[in-house]
Enzyme design. Structure first.
Site, short mmCIF file in Angstrom:
data_model
loop_
_atom_site.label_atom_id
_atom_site.label_comp_id
_atom_site.label_asym_id
_atom_site.label_seq_id
_atom_site.Cartn_x
_atom_site.Cartn_y
_atom_site.Cartn_z
N HIS A 310 0.86 -1.19 0.00
CA HIS A 310 0.00 0.00 0.00
C HIS A 310 0.90 1.23 0.00
O HIS A 310 1.96 1.24 0.64
CB HIS A 310 -0.90 0.01 1.25
CG HIS A 310 -2.08 0.92 1.11
ND1 HIS A 310 -2.00 2.27 1.38
CD2 HIS A 310 -3.34 0.67 0.71
CE1 HIS A 310 -3.18 2.81 1.16
NE2 HIS A 310 -4.02 1.88 0.75
N ASP A 369 -7.98 -5.16 -0.24
CA ASP A 369 -8.45 -6.00 -1.36
C ASP A 369 -8.10 -7.47 -1.19
O ASP A 369 -8.55 -8.31 -1.97
CB ASP A 369 -7.86 -5.48 -2.67
CG ASP A 369 -8.43 -4.12 -3.04
OD1 ASP A 369 -7.65 -3.19 -3.29
OD2 ASP A 369 -9.67 -4.00 -3.01
C1 SDX Z 1 -6.19 0.12 -2.98
O1 SDX Z 1 -4.37 4.57 -1.98
C2 SDX Z 1 -5.34 3.98 -1.39
O2 SDX Z 1 -5.75 4.36 -0.32
C3 SDX Z 1 -5.93 2.80 -2.18
C4 SDX Z 1 -6.96 1.96 -1.42
C5 SDX Z 1 -8.25 2.75 -1.16
O3 SDX Z 1 -8.98 2.36 -0.23
O4 SDX Z 1 -8.56 3.69 -1.98
O5 SDX Z 1 -6.42 1.51 -0.19
C6 SDX Z 1 -7.36 0.73 -2.26
O6 SDX Z 1 -5.93 0.50 -4.10
C7 SDX Z 1 -5.33 -0.89 -2.26
C8 SDX Z 1 -4.12 -1.36 -3.10
C9 SDX Z 1 -4.60 -2.46 -4.05
N1 SDX Z 1 -3.53 -2.83 -5.00
C10 SDX Z 1 -2.88 -4.01 -4.92
O7 SDX Z 1 -3.06 -4.84 -4.02
C11 SDX Z 1 -1.90 -4.26 -6.08
C12 SDX Z 1 -0.59 -4.84 -5.53
N2 SDX Z 1 0.08 -3.78 -4.78
C13 SDX Z 1 1.09 -3.01 -5.49
O8 SDX Z 1 0.90 -2.83 -6.85
C14 SDX Z 1 1.54 -1.79 -4.70
O9 SDX Z 1 1.79 -2.20 -3.43
C15 SDX Z 1 0.64 -0.56 -4.65
C16 SDX Z 1 0.20 -0.12 -5.99
C17 SDX Z 1 -0.56 -0.83 -3.80
C18 SDX Z 1 1.45 0.54 -3.97
O10 SDX Z 1 2.45 0.87 -4.86
P1 SDX Z 1 3.55 1.99 -4.49
O11 SDX Z 1 3.18 2.74 -3.28
O12 SDX Z 1 3.83 2.78 -5.73
O13 SDX Z 1 4.75 1.13 -4.07
P2 SDX Z 1 5.89 0.67 -5.06
O14 SDX Z 1 5.29 0.12 -6.29
O15 SDX Z 1 6.87 1.80 -5.19
O16 SDX Z 1 6.51 -0.53 -4.24
C19 SDX Z 1 7.55 -0.29 -3.31
C20 SDX Z 1 8.39 -1.55 -3.41
C21 SDX Z 1 8.82 -1.86 -4.85
O17 SDX Z 1 10.05 -2.55 -4.78
P3 SDX Z 1 11.41 -1.68 -5.07
O18 SDX Z 1 11.26 -1.06 -6.44
O19 SDX Z 1 11.48 -0.63 -3.97
O20 SDX Z 1 12.53 -2.71 -5.00
O21 SDX Z 1 7.63 -2.68 -2.97
C22 SDX Z 1 7.47 -3.59 -4.06
C23 SDX Z 1 7.78 -2.83 -5.33
O22 SDX Z 1 8.27 -3.72 -6.32
N3 SDX Z 1 6.07 -4.02 -4.02
C24 SDX Z 1 5.65 -5.26 -4.24
C25 SDX Z 1 4.25 -5.21 -4.06
N4 SDX Z 1 3.88 -3.97 -3.76
C26 SDX Z 1 4.99 -3.23 -3.75
N5 SDX Z 1 6.29 -6.39 -4.55
C27 SDX Z 1 5.54 -7.50 -4.71
N6 SDX Z 1 4.20 -7.55 -4.55
C28 SDX Z 1 3.53 -6.42 -4.24
N7 SDX Z 1 2.19 -6.45 -4.08
#
Ligand code: SDX
Length: 434
Positions: A310, A369
């Site tokens: 998140h 989710d």
């Molecule tokens: C919702 O914003 C809100 O409030 C949203 C929400 C709401 O109520 O409105 O809470 C609802 O959208 C919840 C999120 C649902 N999405 C997912 O579950 C999809 C999977 N999650 C990721 O795509 C990710 O965690 C996000 C999109 C939720 C957050 O992305 P960020 O904040 O841009 O984080 P990032 O992509 O920069 O990740 C930071 C690191 C990265 O690694 P590095 O580049 O630093 O080495 O963490 C890793 C990412 O690769 N990472 C993950 C991961 N999520 C982040 N690695 C593996 N699996 C994951 N799910």
């Protein structure tokens, strides 16, 4: 917390300047950079706005480190335990918990505005049967701006109320019409005598050919009510920011909500609830979990653990904790105690991921989710409708945030700048010379 300004120094010119700091009720204060470009000729750069506040708001507060979520100051755990979606909707829209008479009047207003103009139903016939319900819902909500010309004065509080009640009342009916269209079944009209969640279930699952009226399972209605409370608002997330940005141009509020629905659909946002079930079905059983955890950690693999991570929560998402507890209760009450392979797999996956150093170091926890689809599936709702369920709940949050933005005297049209990395000026080349 002090409001002392930050003083910054341009190391190139040696000039020092101050940025005013503003402090809210709780949470990080902000540095007001609105004068930065005018005084210093530079923009700030914050891809994804992870460190940027785009507004001041009194609606929802999140502390990502502590796993705190509050609507108008009330902790989500207390609202989940003691309130209802209709009451929470009133709280989000009007800022205070309603008195009994206020609640009854609000509930009556919502119940008596659930019907759609008959012309609306013709829109659905324009969609192919296999159109994704989110595409149908965002399209038909946008069409509401073609129908309702009586609420276009966004500076009029009565018009804003009519819009807020109408969109909240009709979004379940639009969702149900999309679902019935995807099934090839006749549309089921709303019933004013049913509460918000029971009405939705009746429009989803009752079938005119079945004798006797459809009996809504109170366990299902209670589960939906709790899921809607948990999904109602969440500060300045992607879809809410979309509604605010679209609304900042003064556009029709139904069009702004439709833009929010489109943003929510993405798998990185509200579309994750559908993606989680697809992922669990692909993993299949616990012996494959480690393979998928490895893929999630592999930078060369685009696979991510859906429902994990998140932007704000670097601790447990309090909504995920509540929904996980709810899964046990709902599955048992719906006599699906034994038929829960996906739930067992999700629990196992969470246990393994939360012990893995990659997830620990990156503060990746289950988000709202991760478990919600388990419950929607147990209620008989198909995967393609999961994000529509999220949109139904979040509509009142979007409406509350839009109202706050429209009424904010500081509000102005959103127009971010950029770091230009394209070609410097060059002269046009006649085609013969290219
Ligand atoms: C919702 O914003 C809100 O409030 C949203 C929400 C709401 O109520 O409105 O809470 C609802 O959208 C919840 C999120 C649902 N999405 C997912 O579950 C999809 C999977 N999650 C990721 O795509 C990710 O965690 C996000 C999109 C939720 C957050 O992305 P960020 O904040 O841009 O984080 P990032 O992509 O920069 O990740 C930071 C690191 C990265 O690694 P590095 O580049 O630093 O080495 O963490 C890793 C990412 O690769 N990472 C993950 C991961 N999520 C982040 N690695 C593996 N699996 C994951 N799910």
């Amino acid at each position: 917390m002090s409001d002392k300004p930050y003083s910054l120094k341009n190391t190139e010119s040696g000039a020092e300047f101050e940025l005013q700091r503003r402090t809210g009720t709780v949470g990080p204060s902000v540095l007001d950079i609105s004068s930065l470009y005018g005084k210093q000729g530079v923009f700030t750069y914050d891809l994804g706005f992870g460190s940027t506040a785009g507004c001041s708001s009194a609606i929802t507060y999140i502390d990502g480190e502590q796993g705190v979520l509050m609507y108008r100051g009330y902790p989500i755990e207390q609202l989940a335990e003691q309130s209802t979606f209709i009451e929470v909707a009133f709280l989000l829209l009007y800022g205070e918990l309603p008195t009994e008479s206020e609640l009854n009047a609000f509930d009556e207003s919502i119940r008596t505005h659930t019907m759609l103009h008959e012309s609306f139903l013709r829109f659905f016939n324009g969609f192919h049967h296999d159109a994704h319900p989110m595409a149908m819902v965002s399209g038909v909500v946008a069409c509401m701006s073609a129908f309702y010309h009586d609420t276009t004065d966004i500076q009029d509080s009565a018009d804003r109320d009519v819009f807020s009640h109408r969109i909240m009342a009709k979004i379940p009916t639009i969702a149900a019409a999309a679902y019935k269209h995807s099934l090839g079944q006749p549309f089921v009209y709303p019933k004013n005598e049913l509460d918000y969640c029971s009405n939705l279930l009746n429009m989803f699952f009752s079938v005119p050919a079945q004798s006797g009226s459809y009996e809504v399972d109170p366990v299902s209605a209670e589960a939906l009510n709790l899921l809607f409370v948990l999904h109602a608002d969440h500060e300045q997330n992607c879809s809410t920011s979309t509604v605010r940005l679209a609304g900042s141009s003064g556009t029709n509020p139904y069009s702004a909500i439709s833009a929010g629905i489109s943003a929510l659909w993405g798998p990185a946002h509200g579309g994750a609830n559908e993606a989680v079930i697809n992922m669990l079905e692909e993993i299949g059983n616990a012996k494959n979990i480690n393979k998928y955890i490895a893929r999630a950690k592999d930078k060369n693999d685009s696979f991510r653990l859906m429902g994990f991570g998140h932007r704000v929560y670097k601790n447990h998402d309090p909504r995920a904790t509540i929904i996980r507890q709810m899964c046990h209760r709902v599955l048992e009450k719906l006599d699906q105690g034994e038929d829960t392979p996906l739930f067992e797999l999700a629990l196992e996956l969470e246990q393994i991921a939360l012990k893995d150093s990659y997830f620990i170091e990156k503060n990746l926890y289950p988000n709202v989710d991760f478990y919600s689809g388990i419950i929607y599936q147990a209620l008989g709702i198909p995967k393609a409708m999961f994000t529509v369920m999220f949109a139904i709940a979040r509509t009142v949050g979007w409406a509350a945030q839009w109202r706050e933005m429209v009424r904010d005297p500081e509000s102005r049209i959103g127009r971010p700048r950029q770091l230009y990395i394209g070609r410097a000026q060059r002269d046009y080349q006649p085609i013969a010379d290219r």
